[in-house]
Every structure is written in C-alpha cells, then in structure tokens.
Design a protein around this motif. Sequence first.
Motif, PDB file in Angstrom:
ATOM      1  N   LEU A 110      -2.149   7.207  -5.252  1.00  0.00           N
ATOM      2  CA  LEU A 110      -2.587   7.110  -7.006  1.00  0.00           C
ATOM      3  C   LEU A 110      -2.058   8.152  -7.572  1.00  0.00           C
ATOM      4  N   ASN A 111      -1.405   9.377  -6.840  1.00  0.00           N
ATOM      5  CA  ASN A 111      -1.137  10.619  -7.732  1.00  0.00           C
ATOM      6  C   ASN A 111       0.564  10.438  -7.720  1.00  0.00           C
ATOM      7  N   ASP A 112       1.055   9.351  -6.662  1.00  0.00           N
ATOM      8  CA  ASP A 112       2.545   9.572  -6.451  1.00  0.00           C
ATOM      9  C   ASP A 112       3.220   8.713  -7.826  1.00  0.00           C
ATOM     10  N   PRO A 113       3.985   9.172  -8.571  1.00  0.00           N
ATOM     11  CA  PRO A 113       4.554   8.314  -9.806  1.00  0.00           C
ATOM     12  C   PRO A 113       5.546   7.419  -9.350  1.00  0.00           C
ATOM     13  N   ASN A 114       5.900   7.341  -8.105  1.00  0.00           N
ATOM     14  CA  ASN A 114       6.934   6.686  -7.327  1.00  0.00           C
ATOM     15  C   ASN A 114       6.484   5.351  -6.531  1.00  0.00           C
ATOM     16  N   THR A 115       5.130   5.252  -6.667  1.00  0.00           N
ATOM     17  CA  THR A 115       4.611   4.445  -5.914  1.00  0.00           C
ATOM     18  C   THR A 115       4.680   3.107  -6.613  1.00  0.00           C
ATOM     19  N   LEU A 116       5.050   1.943  -5.808  1.00  0.00           N
ATOM     20  CA  LEU A 116       5.555   0.639  -6.083  1.00  0.00           C
ATOM     21  C   LEU A 116       4.102  -0.103  -6.156  1.00  0.00           C
ATOM     22  N   SER A 117       4.281  -1.299  -6.963  1.00  0.00           N
ATOM     23  CA  SER A 117       3.076  -2.253  -7.227  1.00  0.00           C
ATOM     24  C   SER A 117       2.808  -2.782  -5.796  1.00  0.00           C
ATOM     25  N   ASP A 118       3.741  -3.279  -4.927  1.00  0.00           N
ATOM     26  CA  ASP A 118       3.186  -3.795  -3.897  1.00  0.00           C
ATOM     27  C   ASP A 118       2.605  -2.638  -2.801  1.00  0.00           C
ATOM     28  N   SER A 119       3.227  -1.549  -2.836  1.00  0.00           N
ATOM     29  CA  SER A 119       2.585  -0.663  -2.006  1.00  0.00           C
ATOM     30  C   SER A 119       1.006  -0.184  -2.390  1.00  0.00           C
ATOM     31  N   LEU A 120       1.134  -0.064  -3.746  1.00  0.00           N
ATOM     32  CA  LEU A 120      -0.409  -0.024  -4.106  1.00  0.00           C
ATOM     33  C   LEU A 120      -1.282  -0.908  -3.815  1.00  0.00           C
ATOM     34  N   GLN A 121      -1.004  -2.089  -4.186  1.00  0.00           N
ATOM     35  CA  GLN A 121      -1.768  -3.257  -3.690  1.00  0.00           C
ATOM     36  C   GLN A 121      -2.286  -3.202  -2.224  1.00  0.00           C
ATOM     37  N   SER A 122      -1.503  -2.632  -1.456  1.00  0.00           N
ATOM     38  CA  SER A 122      -1.640  -2.724   0.125  1.00  0.00           C
ATOM     39  C   SER A 122      -2.562  -1.565   0.340  1.00  0.00           C
ATOM     40  N   PHE A 123      -2.578  -0.429  -0.081  1.00  0.00           N
ATOM     41  CA  PHE A 123      -3.400   0.743  -0.322  1.00  0.00           C
ATOM     42  C   PHE A 123      -4.570   0.341  -0.911  1.00  0.00           C
ATOM     43  N   ILE A 124      -4.755  -0.479  -1.687  1.00  0.00           N
ATOM     44  CA  ILE A 124      -6.172  -0.830  -2.679  1.00  0.00           C
ATOM     45  C   ILE A 124      -6.749  -1.744  -1.117  1.00  0.00           C
ATOM     46  N   LEU A 125      -6.001  -2.733  -0.751  1.00  0.00           N
ATOM     47  CA  LEU A 125      -6.870  -3.576   0.141  1.00  0.00           C
ATOM     48  C   LEU A 125      -7.204  -2.711   1.449  1.00  0.00           C
ATOM     49  N   ASP A 126      -6.356  -1.827   1.799  1.00  0.00           N
ATOM     50  CA  ASP A 126      -6.802  -0.809   2.923  1.00  0.00           C
ATOM     51  C   ASP A 126      -8.211  -0.198   2.537  1.00  0.00           C
ATOM     52  N   THR A 127      -8.169   0.470   1.469  1.00  0.00           N
ATOM     53  CA  THR A 127      -9.132   1.316   0.949  1.00  0.00           C
ATOM     54  C   THR A 127     -10.658   0.113   0.929  1.00  0.00           C
ATOM     55  N   LEU A 128     -10.369  -0.879   0.131  1.00  0.00           N
ATOM     56  CA  LEU A 128     -11.561  -2.070  -0.035  1.00  0.00           C
ATOM     57  C   LEU A 128     -11.961  -2.193   1.236  1.00  0.00           C
ATOM     58  N   GLU A 129     -11.233  -2.685   2.376  1.00  0.00           N
ATOM     59  CA  GLU A 129     -11.652  -3.005   3.704  1.00  0.00           C
ATOM     60  C   GLU A 129     -12.260  -2.042   4.364  1.00  0.00           C
ATOM     61  N   GLN A 130     -11.729  -0.866   4.413  1.00  0.00           N
ATOM     62  CA  GLN A 130     -12.248   0.342   5.230  1.00  0.00           C
ATOM     63  C   GLN A 130     -13.660   0.681   4.695  1.00  0.00           C
ATOM     64  N   THR A 131     -13.789   0.600   3.275  1.00  0.00           N
ATOM     65  CA  THR A 131     -15.025   0.668   2.578  1.00  0.00           C
ATOM     66  C   THR A 131     -15.969  -0.004   3.041  1.00  0.00           C
ATOM     67  N   ARG A 132     -15.693  -1.314   3.060  1.00  0.00           N
ATOM     68  CA  ARG A 132     -16.576  -2.484   3.230  1.00  0.00           C
ATOM     69  C   ARG A 132     -16.948  -2.234   4.737  1.00  0.00           C
ATOM     70  N   VAL A 133     -16.369  -2.172   5.557  1.00  0.00           N
ATOM     71  CA  VAL A 133     -16.681  -2.013   6.994  1.00  0.00           C
ATOM     72  C   VAL A 133     -17.589  -0.710   7.042  1.00  0.00           C
ATOM     73  N   THR A 134     -17.367   0.357   6.695  1.00  0.00           N
ATOM     74  CA  THR A 134     -18.130   1.583   6.713  1.00  0.00           C
ATOM     75  C   THR A 134     -19.524   1.421   6.107  1.00  0.00           C
ATOM     76  N   ALA A 135     -19.532   0.820   5.015  1.00  0.00           N
ATOM     77  CA  ALA A 135     -20.584   0.632   4.258  1.00  0.00           C
ATOM     78  C   ALA A 135     -21.571  -0.275   5.108  1.00  0.00           C
ATOM     79  N   ASN A 136     -21.004  -1.288   5.711  1.00  0.00           N
ATOM     80  CA  ASN A 136     -21.889  -2.267   6.720  1.00  0.00           C
ATOM     81  C   ASN A 136     -22.433  -1.422   7.794  1.00  0.00           C
ATOM     82  N   ASN A 137     -21.539  -0.567   8.240  1.00  0.00           N
ATOM     83  CA  ASN A 137     -22.053   0.347   9.412  1.00  0.00           C
ATOM     84  C   ASN A 137     -23.295   1.277   8.799  1.00  0.00           C
ATOM     85  N   VAL A 138     -23.290   1.632   7.805  1.00  0.00           N
ATOM     86  CA  VAL A 138     -24.191   2.513   7.068  1.00  0.00           C
ATOM     87  C   VAL A 138     -25.531   1.700   7.048  1.00  0.00           C
ATOM     88  N   ASP A 139     -25.429   0.485   6.513  1.00  0.00           N
ATOM     89  CA  ASP A 139     -26.443  -0.621   6.268  1.00  0.00           C
ATOM     90  C   ASP A 139     -27.005  -0.878   7.547  1.00  0.00           C
TER      91      ASP A 139
END
Length: 407
Positions: free
Chosen positions: A305-334
């Motif tokens: 997010l802080n990198d001004p050179n981040t491309l849209s496709d790369s950002l979308q990939s990191f968004i998906l990674d973060t959402l998935e990792q957060t979902r799985v970890t949240a399920n573990n916490v539940d």
Amino acid sequence: MRLTFNMQFNQSLNGILNAQQRMSKAESQLSKQTRILSPADDPAGAAKVLSLDQNKAQIDQYQTNSILLKNNLGLQETVLTSMRTSYDRISTLAQATGNGTYTLEQRKAVAFELQNIQTELFDLMNTRSADGSYIFAGFQDKTPAYVRNPVTGEFEFKGDDGNRAMQISQSISLPGNDSGKAIFDSVFTRFSPQVTAAPANSTTTVSNQTAFDSFYLSNFDNLTPTNNQFSLQIDAASNYQILRNGNSLTPPVAGVYTPGQNIGFNGLAFQLDAATPVPTQVDFELPAPEQTNILNTLQRFIETLNDPNTLSDSLQSFILDTLEQTRVTANNVDSALANLGGRLNVVDSVFNTNADLLITNQSYKADISEVDLAAALTEIKRQEVALQAASQSFTKVNATTLFDYIR
C-alpha cells in the motif's frame, strides 16, 4: 491397719484423678468439637476421619486448580475476542482498498491504520498471565511467543505447540492455555496456481477461492511432484482440454474455446488474448503449501500500500492474500473461542460438583467424629458431680487417724 489406710487413701486419690481425667476429656471434646481426641477413642472412626481429611485436601487442591484454570482461560478468551474484532477491521480495510479510485495518500492512510492493528495484534499474541507467563508460547512460556527478526523483518513464532494441563478432578485434566502455533501460525497462505508457461497477454486467476481450495487440497501430491503439473491445451480446431502430467483427467475436462471468453476450471479462470493464435497452451502447477501468520501477511500488504509503484494487478493479489489469511486466522480464533467456552463450562460444572462433595465430606465426618453438644455438656456435669463426690470422700479418708481405727 496402716495397710488398709493406705489402700483407702490411694483409692480415693485415684478416684479424684480419674474423675479429673474424664472431666478434662469431656471439656476437650467440647472445645474441639470432636469426640475422637486420639485414635484410641475410636480406631475405626479415626481411620475414616483421616481418609476424609485426605480426600478434602485433594478436593481443595482441585478447587484451587479450577480457579486458576478459569482465570487463565478467561484471560485467553478476552484476548482472542479482542483479536477477532481486529480481524473484522482488517477485512473491511482490505476490501476498501480494492476500490480503484483510491489515491496513494488514501492507501497510505489505510496502511497506517493497518500498522497500528498489526502492533496491537503483536502485543496481544505476546500477552502474559498474572504470573508472567506468555499464554500463547506453549511450554516455552518464559519467553515471548512472537519476535520480529531484526534481519529479515519477519515475525517468527518462538514457542512450541504444547499446553499445560491442570487437574480439576480425579479424572478430568484440562489445558490451561493454547499454543499460538495452532491458532496463528499453522495457517496456509492463499492457495493459487503457479503459471510456468503461457502465451503473451494471458492471465490465470483464481475466480472462486473456495472451489480452487477444494481442488488444491484434493489434488496436491507431496510424494510425486509431476502430479502437480497441469496444462490447458487448445488445438488448431479450438478444442481445449485440461491435462495432468500430460494425461487427460478422469473424467475428461474438455470443451470448445471461443476467443475472448474465459475458460473455467475448478475455481480458475484462464483469460487469453483474443488474438492469440491456436494451437496454444498454458502450463501451471500446484506449488507446495506455505504457512505464515497474520503479522507477516499484514506487513507485506502494508508495504504494498505504501509503494507508489504498485500495479493494480499486484495490489489485487495482495488484497486477496490478506483477505484469505485473515479469514482463515479468524476461523481458527473462532474455533479456539468455542473450545474455550466448552472448557469453561466443564470447569464450572466440576467446580460445583466438587463443592457438593466437600459438603458431603464434611457432613459424613461430622456424623463420625463431631461431638453432640447436649451430650458433652451432660457428661461434663456428670463428671463434675463425680469429682465432687471423690473429693469429699478423699477429704474424709485423709482426715481419718489411727485413733479412729482404735475406737
């Protein structure tokens, strides 16, 4: 005559002493509220009282353990509940950054908030109990569960997967902590294919993460790496099929390719440029699964997010990674919270049962050894009368002289 006098004297004295002894015993029974002052008073009863005292001491220890266990589990529950709220916020922010209208400054503002959440999570994952133990470090609870590697910048788990059990009844022992390795660290990164060869301007994306996860888990082969190699082949007649290690699938996955349209396969979407000539093919494989923790996932997302050179496709990939990792970890916490709730219910139930056992124990002990107040007072009065009589008798005997016998 002298011998008779001595015998009478001794008998009178012994009568006083015996009466005093019986009266002292009755008074001791009354003051100590027990009729068994020594095992000699009631050998069988004394043995049973000793057994009941030992049983009470054991139950008292179980009750102490239950209180400690409940406090530990309550602390862990509070921490995990707080974390669960943070995960929801991470998901909200990650989804918001997928808005293509966000400027660099807006992305940096999101990154700043995520960094604060990351710091909070790091502190919570290193929570310490009242005795100074790190609750998520397993058996290594004297050192922090998570540390940041000063060289790589990665957040690393330094504990183990152990948990300390506490005995709360003769047959029930429950863990007093959960390892952070199971909750936060044993989490797979987002499953995605690794494209090894493809025509220009083509993309292979995960269109349905749930479907692809199921396919990945069912088909990844850790023993035979070639079984993880797949390809999408399109022949000169625009017919396509999916191959695994060069062989058709069972049942076959095939169809007719229409230029400009996606080809779907188990949650994957293959997008080829409409101008791509046929025949052609896309080679991809299922990479070995990797595990990480939410702290490292957040760190990579913040940097993106802080990198001004981040491309849209790369950002979308990191968004998906973060959402998935957060979902799985949240399920573990539940799951951990649900398990904690179950353990807390057991602790409460066993504690109440032990409390009832203590009452029963005390009642049984009272039946065996507790002195009857009315009987004890009556006995003291009776021995007092006996002592007075013995004293009077002794006085008379002691006052008798040789002249009394001559008369």
